[in-house]
Design a protein around this motif. Structure first.
Motif, short mmCIF file in Angstrom:
data_model
loop_
_atom_site.label_atom_id
_atom_site.label_comp_id
_atom_site.label_asym_id
_atom_site.label_seq_id
_atom_site.Cartn_x
_atom_site.Cartn_y
_atom_site.Cartn_z
N PRO A 1 63.76 2.00 20.83
CA PRO A 1 64.01 1.06 21.92
C PRO A 1 64.75 -0.18 21.41
O PRO A 1 64.54 -0.62 20.28
CB PRO A 1 62.61 0.70 22.42
N ALA A 2 65.61 -0.70 22.25
CA ALA A 2 66.39 -1.88 21.91
C ALA A 2 66.36 -2.84 23.10
O ALA A 2 66.36 -2.41 24.25
CB ALA A 2 67.82 -1.50 21.57
N LEU A 3 66.35 -4.11 22.81
CA LEU A 3 66.28 -5.14 23.84
C LEU A 3 67.66 -5.75 24.06
O LEU A 3 68.33 -6.15 23.12
CB LEU A 3 65.29 -6.23 23.39
N ASN A 4 68.05 -5.82 25.32
CA ASN A 4 69.28 -6.52 25.71
C ASN A 4 68.85 -7.69 26.57
O ASN A 4 68.21 -7.50 27.61
CB ASN A 4 70.19 -5.57 26.50
N ILE A 5 69.15 -8.91 26.12
CA ILE A 5 68.75 -10.09 26.89
C ILE A 5 69.97 -10.78 27.47
O ILE A 5 71.02 -10.84 26.85
CB ILE A 5 67.91 -11.08 26.04
N THR A 6 69.81 -11.31 28.67
CA THR A 6 70.89 -12.01 29.36
C THR A 6 70.32 -13.24 30.08
O THR A 6 69.11 -13.48 30.03
CB THR A 6 71.57 -11.08 30.40
N GLY A 7 71.17 -13.95 30.75
CA GLY A 7 70.76 -15.04 31.62
C GLY A 7 69.93 -16.11 30.94
O GLY A 7 70.16 -16.49 29.80
N LYS A 8 68.94 -16.60 31.68
CA LYS A 8 68.08 -17.68 31.20
C LYS A 8 67.30 -17.30 29.95
O LYS A 8 67.06 -18.12 29.07
CB LYS A 8 67.12 -18.11 32.33
N CYS A 9 66.93 -16.04 29.85
CA CYS A 9 66.20 -15.58 28.67
C CYS A 9 67.08 -15.72 27.42
O CYS A 9 66.61 -16.16 26.37
CB CYS A 9 65.73 -14.14 28.83
N ARG A 10 68.35 -15.39 27.54
CA ARG A 10 69.28 -15.54 26.41
C ARG A 10 69.39 -17.02 26.01
O ARG A 10 69.37 -17.36 24.83
CB ARG A 10 70.65 -14.98 26.73
N ILE B 1 67.18 -19.36 26.39
CA ILE B 1 65.94 -19.77 25.73
C ILE B 1 65.88 -19.23 24.31
O ILE B 1 65.53 -19.95 23.37
CB ILE B 1 64.71 -19.34 26.56
N CYS B 2 66.27 -17.98 24.13
CA CYS B 2 66.28 -17.39 22.78
C CYS B 2 67.23 -18.15 21.86
O CYS B 2 66.90 -18.40 20.70
CB CYS B 2 66.66 -15.92 22.85
N GLU B 3 68.39 -18.53 22.38
CA GLU B 3 69.34 -19.30 21.58
C GLU B 3 68.78 -20.67 21.24
O GLU B 3 68.92 -21.16 20.11
CB GLU B 3 70.68 -19.41 22.31
N SER B 4 68.11 -21.32 22.20
CA SER B 4 67.54 -22.65 21.94
C SER B 4 66.41 -22.59 20.92
O SER B 4 66.14 -23.55 20.21
CB SER B 4 67.06 -23.31 23.23
N ASP C 1 66.35 -12.13 16.30
CA ASP C 1 66.13 -10.81 16.88
C ASP C 1 64.74 -10.76 17.50
O ASP C 1 63.86 -11.54 17.13
CB ASP C 1 66.24 -9.74 15.80
N ILE C 2 64.56 -9.83 18.41
CA ILE C 2 63.24 -9.53 18.95
C ILE C 2 63.07 -8.02 18.80
O ILE C 2 63.79 -7.23 19.40
CB ILE C 2 63.09 -9.95 20.43
N HIS C 3 62.13 -7.66 17.95
CA HIS C 3 61.86 -6.26 17.67
C HIS C 3 60.81 -5.76 18.67
O HIS C 3 59.82 -6.45 18.91
CB HIS C 3 61.34 -6.10 16.25
N ILE C 4 61.03 -4.58 19.23
CA ILE C 4 60.08 -4.04 20.19
C ILE C 4 59.68 -2.62 19.80
O ILE C 4 60.45 -1.88 19.18
CB ILE C 4 60.61 -4.06 21.64
N SER C 5 58.48 -2.26 20.18
CA SER C 5 57.97 -0.91 20.01
C SER C 5 57.17 -0.57 21.26
O SER C 5 56.46 -1.42 21.80
CB SER C 5 57.08 -0.83 18.77
N ALA D 1 56.08 -6.79 20.76
CA ALA D 1 57.33 -7.48 20.47
C ALA D 1 57.09 -8.51 19.38
O ALA D 1 56.04 -9.17 19.37
CB ALA D 1 57.87 -8.18 21.73
N VAL D 2 58.05 -8.63 18.48
CA VAL D 2 58.00 -9.63 17.42
C VAL D 2 59.31 -10.41 17.47
O VAL D 2 60.39 -9.83 17.28
CB VAL D 2 57.81 -9.00 16.03
N ALA D 3 59.22 -11.70 17.75
CA ALA D 3 60.40 -12.56 17.81
C ALA D 3 60.62 -13.19 16.45
O ALA D 3 59.72 -13.83 15.90
CB ALA D 3 60.21 -13.64 18.88
N GLU D 4 61.83 -12.99 15.91
CA GLU D 4 62.18 -13.44 14.57
C GLU D 4 63.20 -14.57 14.63
O GLU D 4 64.21 -14.45 15.35
CB GLU D 4 62.74 -12.24 13.80
N THR D 5 62.94 -15.65 13.90
CA THR D 5 63.89 -16.76 13.87
C THR D 5 64.96 -16.53 12.81
O THR D 5 64.77 -15.76 11.87
CB THR D 5 63.18 -18.10 13.59
N GLY D 6 66.09 -17.21 13.01
CA GLY D 6 67.24 -17.01 12.11
C GLY D 6 67.32 -17.90 10.97
O GLY D 6 66.77 -18.58 10.33
#
Length: 126
Positions: free
Chosen positions: A86-95, A97-100, A105-109, A121-126
Motif C-alpha cells: 500500500p502507498a499513500l497519496n496525499i493532496t490538499g490540506k493534508c499535503r 500540513i505534512c509539509e508544515s 514520508d508516511i509509511h502504512i500497513s 501509519a508511521v509519520a517520518e520527519t525529514g
C-alpha cells in the motif's frame, strides 16, 4: 525521526453497512475514484474499503491532527504499488500540513480478515 504513529481497527460490517445504506454518497465522500475502482474490482470489496478507511484514520492519528484543520477524506488516497504494497497519496490540506510538519514520508500497513480491518501509519520527519 518519527513524528507520530497511528493505528486503527474497524469492523468490516460497519463499512459494508454504510456503503449499502448511503451508497454512492458515502463512497464518494470517503474514497477517491481510484480507490473505488480498485476496491470494486476485488472479489470481496468491503474488506478493501474497510482497510482503506482504517488506513486513513491511522494516518490522521500519526499526524496528530485528526480531521481538524480542513483535511478531507479525499486528501488521503490509499493505492497499491505493483508489488501490492500500500502507498499513500496525499493532496490538499493534508499535503499542506505534512509539509508544515516537515514530514518526509508516511509509511502504512493494512490487513484484514473476515471480520476486521486494521491499519498502521508511521509519520517520518525529514
Amino acid at each position: 525521526m518519527i513524528h507520530g504513529t497511528g493505528v486503527d481497527i474497524i469492523q468490516i460490517s460497519r463499512i459494508q453497512n454504510s456503503l449499502e445504506k448511503y451508497a454512492e454518497r458515502f463512497e464518494n465522500r470517503v474514497f477517491t475514484r481510484r480507490e473505488i475502482e480498485y476496491c470494486r474490482s476485488r472479489p470481496e470489496p468491503f474488506k478493501h474499503f474497510a482497510a482503506r478507511f482504517a488506513a486513513k484514520e491511522a494516518v490522521l492519528k500519526s499526524l496528530g491532527t485528526g480531521m481538524a484543520a480542513g483535511i478531507t477524506w479525499q486528501d488521503l488516497e490509499i493505492l497499491n504499488l505493483e508489488s501490492g504494497q500500500p502507498a499513500l497519496n496525499i493532496t490538499g490540506k493534508c499535503r499542506e500540513i505534512c509539509e508544515s510538519l516537515n514530514l518526509k514520508d508516511i509509511h502504512i500497513s493494512m490487513s484484514h480478515d473476515d471480520v476486521y480491518a486494521i491499519a498502521q501509519a508511521v509519520a517520518e520527519t525529514g
